[in-house]
Design a protein around this motif. Structure first.
Motif, PDB file in Angstrom:
ATOM      1  N   SER A   1       1.984  -5.718  12.962  1.00  0.00           N
ATOM      2  CA  SER A   1       2.240  -4.311  13.242  1.00  0.00           C
ATOM      3  C   SER A   1       1.937  -3.460  12.008  1.00  0.00           C
ATOM      4  N   ILE A   2       1.726  -2.193  12.239  1.00  0.00           N
ATOM      5  CA  ILE A   2       1.442  -1.262  11.147  1.00  0.00           C
ATOM      6  C   ILE A   2       2.741  -1.062  10.371  1.00  0.00           C
ATOM      7  N   PRO A   3       2.734  -1.318   9.051  1.00  0.00           N
ATOM      8  CA  PRO A   3       4.004  -1.209   8.328  1.00  0.00           C
ATOM      9  C   PRO A   3       4.550   0.214   8.371  1.00  0.00           C
ATOM     10  N   ASN A   4       5.836   0.284   8.313  1.00  0.00           N
ATOM     11  CA  ASN A   4       6.531   1.565   8.415  1.00  0.00           C
ATOM     12  C   ASN A   4       6.510   2.254   7.050  1.00  0.00           C
ATOM     13  N   ILE A   5       5.325   2.669   6.624  1.00  0.00           N
ATOM     14  CA  ILE A   5       5.201   3.313   5.323  1.00  0.00           C
ATOM     15  C   ILE A   5       4.722   4.741   5.524  1.00  0.00           C
ATOM     16  N   SER A   6       4.975   5.566   4.521  1.00  0.00           N
ATOM     17  CA  SER A   6       4.521   6.947   4.666  1.00  0.00           C
ATOM     18  C   SER A   6       3.649   7.309   3.477  1.00  0.00           C
ATOM     19  N   PHE A   7       2.636   8.089   3.750  1.00  0.00           N
ATOM     20  CA  PHE A   7       1.743   8.576   2.710  1.00  0.00           C
ATOM     21  C   PHE A   7       1.823  10.097   2.735  1.00  0.00           C
ATOM     22  N   PRO A   8       2.597  10.677   1.825  1.00  0.00           N
ATOM     23  CA  PRO A   8       2.866  12.117   1.933  1.00  0.00           C
ATOM     24  C   PRO A   8       1.628  13.001   1.818  1.00  0.00           C
ATOM     25  N   ALA A   9       0.535  12.479   1.234  1.00  0.00           N
ATOM     26  CA  ALA A   9      -0.638  13.335   1.048  1.00  0.00           C
ATOM     27  C   ALA A   9      -1.811  12.942   1.954  1.00  0.00           C
TER      28      ALA A   9
ATOM     29  N   THR B   1       7.106   6.842  10.661  1.00  0.00           N
ATOM     30  CA  THR B   1       6.912   7.389   9.319  1.00  0.00           C
ATOM     31  C   THR B   1       5.488   7.861   9.073  1.00  0.00           C
ATOM     32  N   LEU B   2       4.517   7.132   9.646  1.00  0.00           N
ATOM     33  CA  LEU B   2       3.123   7.515   9.422  1.00  0.00           C
ATOM     34  C   LEU B   2       2.848   8.925   9.934  1.00  0.00           C
ATOM     35  N   PHE B   3       3.585   9.300  10.969  1.00  0.00           N
ATOM     36  CA  PHE B   3       3.301  10.565  11.630  1.00  0.00           C
ATOM     37  C   PHE B   3       4.110  11.735  11.066  1.00  0.00           C
ATOM     38  N   THR B   4       4.720  11.490   9.927  1.00  0.00           N
ATOM     39  CA  THR B   4       5.506  12.566   9.344  1.00  0.00           C
ATOM     40  C   THR B   4       4.721  13.375   8.329  1.00  0.00           C
ATOM     41  N   SER B   5       3.558  12.868   7.938  1.00  0.00           N
ATOM     42  CA  SER B   5       2.813  13.519   6.873  1.00  0.00           C
ATOM     43  C   SER B   5       2.062  14.735   7.417  1.00  0.00           C
ATOM     44  N   ASN B   6       2.497  15.907   7.016  1.00  0.00           N
ATOM     45  CA  ASN B   6       1.898  17.108   7.616  1.00  0.00           C
ATOM     46  C   ASN B   6       0.527  17.445   7.028  1.00  0.00           C
ATOM     47  N   SER B   7       0.024  16.568   6.148  1.00  0.00           N
ATOM     48  CA  SER B   7      -1.331  16.765   5.637  1.00  0.00           C
ATOM     49  C   SER B   7      -2.373  16.077   6.511  1.00  0.00           C
ATOM     50  N   LEU B   8      -1.940  15.327   7.509  1.00  0.00           N
ATOM     51  CA  LEU B   8      -2.895  14.561   8.316  1.00  0.00           C
ATOM     52  C   LEU B   8      -3.848  15.465   9.095  1.00  0.00           C
ATOM     53  N   ILE B   9      -5.117  15.144   8.996  1.00  0.00           N
ATOM     54  CA  ILE B   9      -6.159  15.889   9.696  1.00  0.00           C
ATOM     55  C   ILE B   9      -6.778  15.037  10.797  1.00  0.00           C
TER      56      ILE B   9
ATOM     57  N   LEU C   1       0.840  -1.210   0.000  1.00  0.00           N
ATOM     58  CA  LEU C   1       0.000   0.000   0.000  1.00  0.00           C
ATOM     59  C   LEU C   1       0.871   1.256   0.000  1.00  0.00           C
ATOM     60  N   GLY C   2       2.114   1.100   0.454  1.00  0.00           N
ATOM     61  CA  GLY C   2       3.041   2.225   0.461  1.00  0.00           C
ATOM     62  C   GLY C   2       3.320   2.774  -0.934  1.00  0.00           C
ATOM     63  N   MET C   3       2.986   1.986  -1.973  1.00  0.00           N
ATOM     64  CA  MET C   3       3.194   2.477  -3.342  1.00  0.00           C
ATOM     65  C   MET C   3       2.138   3.510  -3.746  1.00  0.00           C
ATOM     66  N   ILE C   4       1.058   3.590  -2.965  1.00  0.00           N
ATOM     67  CA  ILE C   4      -0.020   4.517  -3.317  1.00  0.00           C
ATOM     68  C   ILE C   4       0.316   5.887  -2.743  1.00  0.00           C
ATOM     69  N   THR C   5       1.181   6.581  -3.404  1.00  0.00           N
ATOM     70  CA  THR C   5       1.745   7.791  -2.796  1.00  0.00           C
ATOM     71  C   THR C   5       0.754   8.954  -2.732  1.00  0.00           C
ATOM     72  N   GLY C   6      -0.309   8.891  -3.524  1.00  0.00           N
ATOM     73  CA  GLY C   6      -1.261  10.003  -3.515  1.00  0.00           C
ATOM     74  C   GLY C   6      -2.437   9.779  -2.583  1.00  0.00           C
TER      75      GLY C   6
END
Ligand SMILES: *[C@@H]1O[C@H](CO)[C@@H](O)[C@H](O)[C@H]1NC(C)=O
Ligand SMILES: *[C@@H]1O[C@H](CO)[C@@H](O)[C@H](O)[C@H]1NC(C)=O
Ligand SMILES: *[C@@H]1O[C@H](CO)[C@@H](O)[C@H](O)[C@H]1NC(C)=O
Ligand SMILES: *[C@@H]1O[C@H](CO)[C@@H](O)[C@H](O)[C@H]1NC(C)=O
Ligand SMILES: *[C@@H]1O[C@H](CO)[C@@H](O)[C@H](O)[C@H]1NC(C)=O
Ligand SMILES: *[C@@H]1O[C@H](CO)[C@@H](O)[C@H](O)[C@H]1NC(C)=O
Ligand SMILES: *[C@@H]1O[C@H](CO)[C@@H](O)[C@H](O)[C@H]1NC(C)=O
Length: 496
Positions: free
Chosen positions: A223-231, A249-257, A204-209
């Motif tokens: 465990s929750i995989p260490n992937i990031s979703f920038p958007a 990594t999940l918590f690095t996305s500054n778009s999270l609401i 799912l980490g490939m779904i960058t958008g």
């Protein structure tokens, strides 16, 4: 498209209603990335426009298959599916005036979004769906509940077009197919309330958008995989069996609401939240997270709800600085976390607070006098702690909060008569809270306890002198005996 948007919004609002939150975020039905061959937005369905247009023949056959597979055989009598439209199919013409199917939706959501319903006992997703190369939205709601089946891996073949995949409450079983990672144009992936098991695929980490990921109410483990979703804006993994640490990594996305990871078995510390500038809701309640509380909460100016209830391994004291700068916080849940020491005085400066749950901890000392400034507060739970001293509220406030002010089972709370409080107030009498300077019935410990046990001088002001306190102690033990007698008497009375 509009009806689907309404439908999703409806679902999201319904899901948030339990929090009593008015969340203002939008879901996210992007039309950006329009496949270039199509002319404009979905057509309105009036056969007057695009008069000559016809549905692509291959797609038409595919739609017939898909409709048959859901028990909607009636659709096969429609000579041109894009022109004889029903709610739940959307088409767009290309430059040669050929219609292509861009959206298919199934399931009765509400009266005004009546998509074709599925025959629950025998519905399935037809593989012909892979013959719809322009499909952007696929939506199945309560479709396969009596015919439990895995999510078909062939959906991964829709990668060149699919933007929104919603498979909600369908009774899907088995693992999330690894192939879904190939849906790299997705902005919405919603698999809420199925019976999915296994772990969250790293693919799912490939779904960058991706902007909204909802895998809540399943049986996902690992465990929750260490992937990031920038958007990513909305992350909902609540009510699964997820374990391990919270991936940084999940918590690095500054778009999270909105982040909801509640009701899992996640352990370890809460990661650095500094980047989450737009975060409105963080719910990681009912896990096994460990303390301390993150200092990085400071500056989360957008945060409206922080819910950490039911993490009993937190066992920590709260530094005074923890909640400073949370200028928009309205809901704070810190129940049953084994928190100890004093409640931070600075919490009384979070003036936006409406709901505050601090119950089931080991908070001692007094209720901070600054709580008197929490003008918006309508619900306050302080029960099952070790609090002592006077209640810092005016009569009107206590009366207004009514049963939403919970104070029972503390060590020695009392009221100061000068504040206008009295045991005619249900909240106080039902919690057994008495006048400061007399015996505190329900707490089981007299106010004198404060004066002698508390070494802090400030505590003495609640009873004017030590000698007075000592005499109170005597009176206290006498009246406690009397109360025991009265209780026995009442008990006997009830027996007869
Ligand atoms: C993803 O698609 C590529 C081709 O586009 C294919 O080779 C690959 O096997 C697919 N992967 C998965 C996981 O489906
Ligand atoms: C997932 O569920 C299926 C049946 O629904 C079962 O056969 C399989 O063993 C389960 N897998 C895991 C990892 O629990
Ligand atoms: C996740 O990845 C980041 C960087 O990619 C790393 O710093 C971090 O330690 C990883 N966390 C876990 C739990 O693997
Ligand atoms: C959190 O991360 C920011 C930068 O991303 C850093 O400046 C800050 O010191 C970190 N906070 C903590 C408590 O580690
Ligand atoms: C949060 O509160 C500040 C004022 O303290 C305000 O300026 C800001 O717009 C608020 N942010 C949100 C997202 O409501
Ligand atoms: C309150 O709790 C803290 C931490 O558990 C402890 O150190 C302190 O002595 C307690 N204070 C009182 C007055 O009981
Ligand atoms: C009172 O609160 C403590 C926690 O501070 C809890 O352990 C205890 O069970 C509670 N007692 C009752 C009667 O609820």
């Amino acid at each position: 498209m509009k009806s689907l948007l309404t439908a999703l919004l409806f679902l999201v609002l319904a899901a948030n209603a339990r929090l009593g939150l008015v969340m203002s975020f939008t879901v996210i039905m992007s039309d950006s990335g329009t496949p270039s061959s199509l002319v404009d937005g979905p057509q309105s369905g009036l056969p007057t426009s695009n008069n000559g247009a016809q549905t692509d023949a291959r797609e038409q056959e595919a739609v017939y298959d898909i409709m048959r597979a859901t028990g909607n055989d009636w659709a096969t009598d429609i000579p041109d599916v894009c022109r004889g439209r029903w709610h739940g199919i959307e088409c767009m013409p290309d430059k040669d005036n050929v219609f292509h199917v861009v959206s298919l939706s199934f399931g009765a959501l509400s009266d005004d979004t009546a998509f074709p319903t599925c025959d629950l006992a025998r519905s399935s997703i037809s593989p012909s769906i892979t013959k719809l190369p322009h499909l952007r939205t696929l939506f199945f709601y309560r479709c396969f509940t009596n015919n439990p089946q895995p999510i078909p891996s062939f959906l991964g073949q829709l990668g060149s077009s699919l933007q929104s995949l919603v498979l909600r409450e369908n009774g899907h079983i088995g693992a999330i197919p690894y192939e879904l990672g190939n849906l790299t144009r997705l902005t919405v992936l919603d698999l809420h309330r199925n019976n999915l098991n296994g772990s969250i695929p790293v693919s799912l980490g490939m779904i960058t958008g991706l902007r909204s990921l909802d895998l809540s109410s399943n049986r996902l483990s690992g465990s929750i995989p260490n992937i990031s979703f920038p958007a990513l804006s909305v992350l909902n993994l609540n009510q699964n069996h997820l374990t391990g640490l919270l991936p940084t990594t999940l918590f690095t996305s500054n778009s999270l609401i909105k982040i909801d990871l509640s009701r899992n078995r996640i352990s370890g510390p809460i990661p650095n939240l500094t980047n989450l500038e737009d975060l409105i809701l963080l719910d990681i309640s009912y896990n096994t997270l460990a303390g301390p509380l993150p200092q990085s909460l400071q500056g989360l100016e957008s945060l409206q709800a922080l819910i950490l209830n039911g993490n009993p391994s937190m066992s920590t004291t709260i530094p005074e600085t923890t909640f400073v700068g949370l200028n928009n916080l309205t809901i704070l849940g810190l129940s049953n976390m084994n928190l100890e020491g004093p409640i931070p005085e600075s919490l009384g400066r979070v003036r936006t607070l409406r709901v505050l749950h601090l119950d089931g901890n080991r908070f001692n000392d007094t209720i901070p006098p600054s709580f008197a400034n929490l003008d918006s507060l309508s619900e306050l739970r302080l029960e099952n702690n070790r609090l002592t001293g006077p209640i810092p509220f005016k009569r009107e406030r206590v009366w207004r909060m009514g049963r939403k002010l919970r104070l029972n089972n503390n060590s020695g709370l009392c009221y100061d008569a000068k504040s206008g409080l009295g045991d005619d107030l249900d909240t106080l009498s039902s919690a057994g809270i008495g006048h400061c300077g007399t015996t505190n019935v329900g707490g089981g410990v007299s106010v004198q306890h404060i004066a002698t046990n508390g070494d802090g001088d400030h505590k003495l002001k609640y009873s004017s002198t030590k000698s007075e306190a000592a005499s109170l102690a005597k009176r206290g033990s006498i009246s406690r005996k009397m109360i025991e007698l009265i209780l026995i008497f009442l008990f006997v009375l009830i027996l007869f």
